[in-house]
Design an enzyme around this catalytic site. Sequence first.
Site, PDB file in Angstrom:
ATOM      1  N   TYR A 141       0.822  -1.210   0.000  1.00  0.00           N
ATOM      2  CA  TYR A 141       0.000   0.000   0.000  1.00  0.00           C
ATOM      3  C   TYR A 141       0.859   1.265   0.000  1.00  0.00           C
ATOM      4  O   TYR A 141       0.421   2.311  -0.465  1.00  0.00           O
ATOM      5  CB  TYR A 141      -0.918   0.025   1.230  1.00  0.00           C
ATOM      6  N   LYS A 187       2.880 -15.375   1.621  1.00  0.00           N
ATOM      7  CA  LYS A 187       3.023 -16.048   0.326  1.00  0.00           C
ATOM      8  C   LYS A 187       4.511 -16.382   0.176  1.00  0.00           C
ATOM      9  O   LYS A 187       5.165 -16.006  -0.801  1.00  0.00           O
ATOM     10  CB  LYS A 187       2.499 -15.126  -0.788  1.00  0.00           C
ATOM     11  N   ASP A 219      -3.314 -17.960  -0.306  1.00  0.00           N
ATOM     12  CA  ASP A 219      -4.322 -18.603  -1.167  1.00  0.00           C
ATOM     13  C   ASP A 219      -5.012 -19.740  -0.420  1.00  0.00           C
ATOM     14  O   ASP A 219      -6.236 -19.891  -0.455  1.00  0.00           O
ATOM     15  CB  ASP A 219      -3.701 -19.083  -2.501  1.00  0.00           C
ATOM     16  N   ASP A 243      -6.404  -7.136   3.831  1.00  0.00           N
ATOM     17  CA  ASP A 243      -7.536  -6.476   3.185  1.00  0.00           C
ATOM     18  C   ASP A 243      -8.458  -7.528   2.577  1.00  0.00           C
ATOM     19  O   ASP A 243      -9.681  -7.499   2.772  1.00  0.00           O
ATOM     20  CB  ASP A 243      -7.005  -5.531   2.094  1.00  0.00           C
ATOM     21  N   ASP A 247     -12.251  -9.216   4.119  1.00  0.00           N
ATOM     22  CA  ASP A 247     -13.525  -9.134   3.384  1.00  0.00           C
ATOM     23  C   ASP A 247     -14.190 -10.508   3.312  1.00  0.00           C
ATOM     24  O   ASP A 247     -15.411 -10.628   3.472  1.00  0.00           O
ATOM     25  CB  ASP A 247     -13.312  -8.598   1.956  1.00  0.00           C
TER      26      ASP A 247
HETATM   27  C1  IPM Z   1     -10.509  -1.222   3.800  1.00  0.00           C
HETATM   28  C2  IPM Z   1     -10.733  -0.586   2.459  1.00  0.00           C
HETATM   29  C3  IPM Z   1      -9.573   0.355   2.174  1.00  0.00           C
HETATM   30  C4  IPM Z   1      -8.304  -0.478   2.105  1.00  0.00           C
HETATM   31  C5  IPM Z   1      -9.716   1.205   0.903  1.00  0.00           C
HETATM   32  C6  IPM Z   1     -11.043   1.958   0.895  1.00  0.00           C
HETATM   33  C7  IPM Z   1      -8.572   2.150   0.738  1.00  0.00           C
HETATM   34  O1  IPM Z   1     -10.890  -1.553   1.475  1.00  0.00           O
HETATM   35  O2  IPM Z   1     -10.441  -0.498   4.807  1.00  0.00           O
HETATM   36  O3  IPM Z   1     -10.410  -2.446   3.864  1.00  0.00           O
HETATM   37  O4  IPM Z   1      -7.989  -1.061   1.061  1.00  0.00           O
HETATM   38  O5  IPM Z   1      -7.617  -0.556   3.118  1.00  0.00           O
HETATM   39 MN    MN Z   2     -10.951  -3.602   2.226  1.00  0.00          MN
END
Ligand code: IPM
Ligand code: MN
Length: 355
Positions: A141, A187, A219, A243, A247
Amino acid sequence: MKKKVTLLPGDGIGTEVMNAAVKLMHHVASKYDLKIETTESLMGGCSYDAHGTPLTDETIQLCFESDAVLLGAVGGYKWEDLEHHLKPEAALLKLRKSLGLFTNIRPAKVYPSFVNSSSLKDSVIRGTDFVVFRELTGGIYFGEPRGYDENKGFNTMVYEKHEVERIAHQAFKVAQQRKKVLTSVDKANVLEVSQFWRKTVKEVSKDYPDVEVINMYVDNTAMQVVRDPKQFDVIVTSNLFGDIISDIAGMITGSLGMLPSASLGEKYALYEPVHGSAPDIAGQKKANPIAMIASVGMMFDLSFGLQDAAIKIDKAIEITLDQGYRTADINLDNGNVVSTDTMAEKIIENFDKIL
Ligand code: IPM
Ligand code: MN
């Protein structure tokens, strides 16, 4: 006790869920003899509209001066075509970096009355309760060099030793208080930066001989989280992998609208829902305030040392869901649909019953 909290409602549903959660915050604080002074500021698209930048120095300064920051959500269609550094998302990254928030904690927990909302079947998901420690101010990042031209695009995934060490220490400490199993995700079969990560985590593990370390490729982890989420307790991983994994973890618990997060550094702390600004339902009082409220819970625990308040907030959320109250976004089982504010009021009522 007195505390200062900066409120950054942001864009879209951010304002609605923030208002609801702030009411609950003051209510809970009053029960613990805590006085919370709040200051509100703009961040994200709304800040761009007002000041031409998604994050002003004044807003950052406010955060420096407070004991904790609460963030709603940033972003929306309206600002999607702006230059990269003017986008609401860029503000989020800048704030994380400016406040030194290197530890991102994202719990993935299934409320029993939500098991049916999960994309996984009951026997797989019921009882899932793990937490992802995502490194938040390093890795790909922020790595340099980065950029693109007509012929190529490039980013750099780099970790310095102290960056891996400090997030590993945070994860190990929490693992010690839980099931004493830490899964470090990388990884390392392909990336040198991951080999370095793995080696550093191993060194740090010597300080925590009671915690078992499992190294897992990212993975495989993505697959395992969906196959058998109950095998996990604490996961520690880099910025990009965290990240993605968080999710997946969020989705299988039933709804992203339920999940809180904490971002911590040496000095500062920021709490925000994992969900986004949902511009399609903004302003309609349909948004689910639970993730924001649970984020307030994490603030009471991690910033103000009031773990009891956090546990009771969590319990109040659970009771409210058991009673069948649902905001429109999570009304998958034909529950009793209520507005954002009513949901928060019901949670406050139930909180009072637990006391
Ligand atoms: C998160 C989001 C952010 C990230 C984006 C909006 C920059 O996806 O907080 O997980 O990638 O960190
Ligand atoms: Mn995210």
